[in-house]
Every structure is written in structure tokens, then in C-alpha cells.
Design a protein around this motif. Structure first.
Motif, PDB file in Angstrom:
ATOM      1  N   PRO A 136      40.524  47.605  -1.117  1.00 59.28           N
ATOM      2  CA  PRO A 136      40.192  46.329  -0.484  1.00 59.28           C
ATOM      3  C   PRO A 136      38.919  45.616  -0.931  1.00 59.28           C
ATOM      4  O   PRO A 136      38.841  44.399  -0.828  1.00 59.28           O
ATOM      5  CB  PRO A 136      40.074  46.701   0.993  1.00 59.28           C
ATOM      6  CG  PRO A 136      39.660  48.133   0.993  1.00 59.28           C
ATOM      7  CD  PRO A 136      40.353  48.736  -0.200  1.00 59.28           C
ATOM      8  N   VAL A 137      37.908  46.346  -1.420  1.00 64.00           N
ATOM      9  CA  VAL A 137      36.593  45.720  -1.614  1.00 64.00           C
ATOM     10  C   VAL A 137      36.171  45.714  -3.086  1.00 64.00           C
ATOM     11  O   VAL A 137      36.301  46.719  -3.780  1.00 64.00           O
ATOM     12  CB  VAL A 137      35.507  46.435  -0.773  1.00 64.00           C
ATOM     13  CG1 VAL A 137      34.141  45.804  -0.983  1.00 64.00           C
ATOM     14  CG2 VAL A 137      35.877  46.399   0.711  1.00 64.00           C
ATOM     15  N   ILE A 138      35.645  44.567  -3.511  1.00 61.17           N
ATOM     16  CA  ILE A 138      35.049  44.433  -4.838  1.00 61.17           C
ATOM     17  C   ILE A 138      33.594  44.025  -4.691  1.00 61.17           C
ATOM     18  O   ILE A 138      33.191  43.480  -3.659  1.00 61.17           O
ATOM     19  CB  ILE A 138      35.761  43.373  -5.705  1.00 61.17           C
ATOM     20  CG1 ILE A 138      35.795  42.021  -4.976  1.00 61.17           C
ATOM     21  CG2 ILE A 138      37.137  43.836  -6.133  1.00 61.17           C
ATOM     22  CD1 ILE A 138      36.059  40.835  -5.863  1.00 61.17           C
TER      23      ILE A 138
ATOM     24  N   GLY B 192      22.505  39.677 -11.533  1.00 66.07           N
ATOM     25  CA  GLY B 192      21.797  38.874 -10.546  1.00 66.07           C
ATOM     26  C   GLY B 192      22.573  38.563  -9.278  1.00 66.07           C
ATOM     27  O   GLY B 192      22.017  38.046  -8.324  1.00 66.07           O
ATOM     28  N   GLU B 193      23.867  38.853  -9.257  1.00 61.73           N
ATOM     29  CA  GLU B 193      24.670  38.616  -8.051  1.00 61.73           C
ATOM     30  C   GLU B 193      24.774  39.917  -7.265  1.00 61.73           C
ATOM     31  O   GLU B 193      25.065  40.964  -7.833  1.00 61.73           O
ATOM     32  CB  GLU B 193      26.066  38.095  -8.412  1.00 61.73           C
ATOM     33  CG  GLU B 193      26.033  36.709  -9.019  1.00 61.73           C
ATOM     34  CD  GLU B 193      27.419  36.143  -9.265  1.00 61.73           C
ATOM     35  OE1 GLU B 193      28.432  36.799  -8.954  1.00 61.73           O
ATOM     36  OE2 GLU B 193      27.484  35.016  -9.792  1.00 61.73           O
ATOM     37  N   ARG B 194      24.544  39.829  -5.955  1.00 63.43           N
ATOM     38  CA  ARG B 194      24.561  41.016  -5.085  1.00 63.43           C
ATOM     39  C   ARG B 194      25.425  40.729  -3.862  1.00 63.43           C
ATOM     40  O   ARG B 194      24.917  40.473  -2.783  1.00 63.43           O
ATOM     41  CB  ARG B 194      23.137  41.388  -4.682  1.00 63.43           C
ATOM     42  CG  ARG B 194      22.278  41.840  -5.874  1.00 63.43           C
ATOM     43  CD  ARG B 194      20.839  42.107  -5.489  1.00 63.43           C
ATOM     44  NE  ARG B 194      20.712  42.995  -4.341  1.00 63.43           N
ATOM     45  CZ  ARG B 194      20.629  44.327  -4.405  1.00 63.43           C
ATOM     46  NH1 ARG B 194      20.662  44.931  -5.558  1.00 63.43           N
ATOM     47  NH2 ARG B 194      20.509  45.039  -3.305  1.00 63.43           N
ATOM     48  N   TRP B 195      26.745  40.715  -4.075  1.00 63.50           N
ATOM     49  CA  TRP B 195      27.658  40.483  -2.964  1.00 63.50           C
ATOM     50  C   TRP B 195      28.920  41.322  -3.108  1.00 63.50           C
ATOM     51  O   TRP B 195      29.277  41.759  -4.189  1.00 63.50           O
ATOM     52  CB  TRP B 195      28.001  39.004  -2.805  1.00 63.50           C
ATOM     53  CG  TRP B 195      28.564  38.313  -4.018  1.00 63.50           C
ATOM     54  CD1 TRP B 195      27.875  37.551  -4.915  1.00 63.50           C
ATOM     55  CD2 TRP B 195      29.928  38.323  -4.467  1.00 63.50           C
ATOM     56  NE1 TRP B 195      28.719  37.091  -5.890  1.00 63.50           N
ATOM     57  CE2 TRP B 195      29.986  37.545  -5.641  1.00 63.50           C
ATOM     58  CE3 TRP B 195      31.094  38.905  -4.011  1.00 63.50           C
ATOM     59  CZ2 TRP B 195      31.170  37.329  -6.349  1.00 63.50           C
ATOM     60  CZ3 TRP B 195      32.277  38.705  -4.710  1.00 63.50           C
ATOM     61  CH2 TRP B 195      32.306  37.914  -5.866  1.00 63.50           C
ATOM     62  N   LEU B 196      29.539  41.546  -1.959  1.00 66.98           N
ATOM     63  CA  LEU B 196      30.806  42.260  -1.859  1.00 66.98           C
ATOM     64  C   LEU B 196      31.835  41.309  -1.254  1.00 66.98           C
ATOM     65  O   LEU B 196      31.475  40.400  -0.502  1.00 66.98           O
ATOM     66  CB  LEU B 196      30.663  43.474  -0.944  1.00 66.98           C
ATOM     67  CG  LEU B 196      29.662  44.540  -1.376  1.00 66.98           C
ATOM     68  CD1 LEU B 196      29.326  45.447  -0.197  1.00 66.98           C
ATOM     69  CD2 LEU B 196      30.215  45.342  -2.529  1.00 66.98           C
ATOM     70  N   TYR B 197      33.099  41.552  -1.562  1.00 70.30           N
ATOM     71  CA  TYR B 197      34.177  40.758  -0.988  1.00 70.30           C
ATOM     72  C   TYR B 197      35.298  41.688  -0.567  1.00 70.30           C
ATOM     73  O   TYR B 197      35.668  42.605  -1.314  1.00 70.30           O
ATOM     74  CB  TYR B 197      34.710  39.741  -2.003  1.00 70.30           C
ATOM     75  CG  TYR B 197      35.896  38.965  -1.501  1.00 70.30           C
ATOM     76  CD1 TYR B 197      35.749  37.994  -0.519  1.00 70.30           C
ATOM     77  CD2 TYR B 197      37.172  39.213  -1.989  1.00 70.30           C
ATOM     78  CE1 TYR B 197      36.848  37.287  -0.042  1.00 70.30           C
ATOM     79  CE2 TYR B 197      38.272  38.516  -1.525  1.00 70.30           C
ATOM     80  CZ  TYR B 197      38.100  37.556  -0.557  1.00 70.30           C
ATOM     81  OH  TYR B 197      39.184  36.855  -0.080  1.00 70.30           O
ATOM     82  N   CYS B 198      35.846  41.439   0.615  1.00 68.54           N
ATOM     83  CA  CYS B 198      36.989  42.192   1.127  1.00 68.54           C
ATOM     84  C   CYS B 198      38.232  41.321   1.030  1.00 68.54           C
ATOM     85  O   CYS B 198      38.298  40.266   1.669  1.00 68.54           O
ATOM     86  CB  CYS B 198      36.742  42.607   2.585  1.00 68.54           C
ATOM     87  SG  CYS B 198      38.166  43.429   3.314  1.00 68.54           S
ATOM     88  N   TYR B 199      39.205  41.737   0.227  1.00 71.33           N
ATOM     89  CA  TYR B 199      40.442  40.970   0.071  1.00 71.33           C
ATOM     90  C   TYR B 199      41.247  40.856   1.362  1.00 71.33           C
ATOM     91  O   TYR B 199      41.618  39.741   1.753  1.00 71.33           O
ATOM     92  CB  TYR B 199      41.323  41.574  -1.033  1.00 71.33           C
ATOM     93  CG  TYR B 199      40.836  41.266  -2.429  1.00 71.33           C
ATOM     94  CD1 TYR B 199      41.029  40.016  -3.000  1.00 71.33           C
ATOM     95  CD2 TYR B 199      40.191  42.227  -3.188  1.00 71.33           C
ATOM     96  CE1 TYR B 199      40.587  39.730  -4.280  1.00 71.33           C
ATOM     97  CE2 TYR B 199      39.745  41.963  -4.476  1.00 71.33           C
ATOM     98  CZ  TYR B 199      39.955  40.705  -5.016  1.00 71.33           C
ATOM     99  OH  TYR B 199      39.511  40.433  -6.287  1.00 71.33           O
ATOM    100  N   PRO B 200      41.561  41.967   2.064  1.00 73.60           N
ATOM    101  CA  PRO B 200      42.425  41.832   3.246  1.00 73.60           C
ATOM    102  C   PRO B 200      41.818  40.963   4.347  1.00 73.60           C
ATOM    103  O   PRO B 200      42.529  40.241   5.042  1.00 73.60           O
ATOM    104  CB  PRO B 200      42.617  43.261   3.748  1.00 73.60           C
ATOM    105  CG  PRO B 200      42.117  44.159   2.694  1.00 73.60           C
ATOM    106  CD  PRO B 200      41.251  43.369   1.778  1.00 73.60           C
TER     107      PRO B 200
END
Length: 92
Positions: free
Chosen positions: A69-71, A77-85
């Protein structure tokens, strides 16, 4: 302990250490000789694949096929996560 306090979803709340790209390339694009725009690293298996702005959208295809689910952004320089579901972002 979760990396993100007050995470907006359980998938993001389960992340304790962010996996970063081992190589700055989409592993699936390399196999087929394709180009990519941005890189995303799967937080389940650590594979790095291309974003949805790339022609092949390998990261989201992998997330659906493998139920990972998570990328994390694989961009410097980018520090973020994303959850697809759950369709949510979180900075770390």
C-alpha cells in the motif's frame, strides 16, 4: 514505534523506517528500456519504480498487483509517503 505520529491511516502509521531507493532508476523501466519521470520506493519490499506521471506507471501497478500500500518519494530532497488504498500523503 511509528515514524509518523498521528498518521492519517493505519498503513502509514505502520511505517517505522522509510525505505529509500537503492538505485536511482525504475527497475521495471530498465528491463524494457523505457523512460521515467519520478521515482517511488515501495515501503513493503523496497523496490523502486516510476510514478503515475511516467508512461508506464510502474509504482501504482506494483502496489495493486502486490497489495503493497505505501510508497515513499524516491526524489532527492522530497520526504513524503503516500498510501494508495487510503489516498493520503504524509511528510516525514
Amino acid at each position: 514505534m511509528a515514524l509518523i505520529s498521528n498518521a492519517p491511516c493505519a498503513h502509514l502509521g505502520a511505517i517505522t523506517t522509510v525505505k529509500l531507493p537503492k538505485r536511482r532508476e525504475c527497475e521495471d523501466c530498465v528491463k524494457i528500456g523505457a523512460k521515467w519521470v519520478h521515482l517511488r520506493t515501495c515501503q513493503e519490499c523496497g523496490g523502486t519504480r516510476c510514478c503515475d506521471d511516467s508512461p508506464n506507471k510502474h509504482a501504482s501497478k506494483h502496489a495493486r498487483a502486490a497489495s503493497h500500500p505505501v510508497i515513499a518519494s524516491g526524489e532527492p530532497g522530497e520526504r513524503w509517503l503516500y498510501c494508495y488504498p487510503d489516498d493520503v500523503f504524509a511528510e516525514y
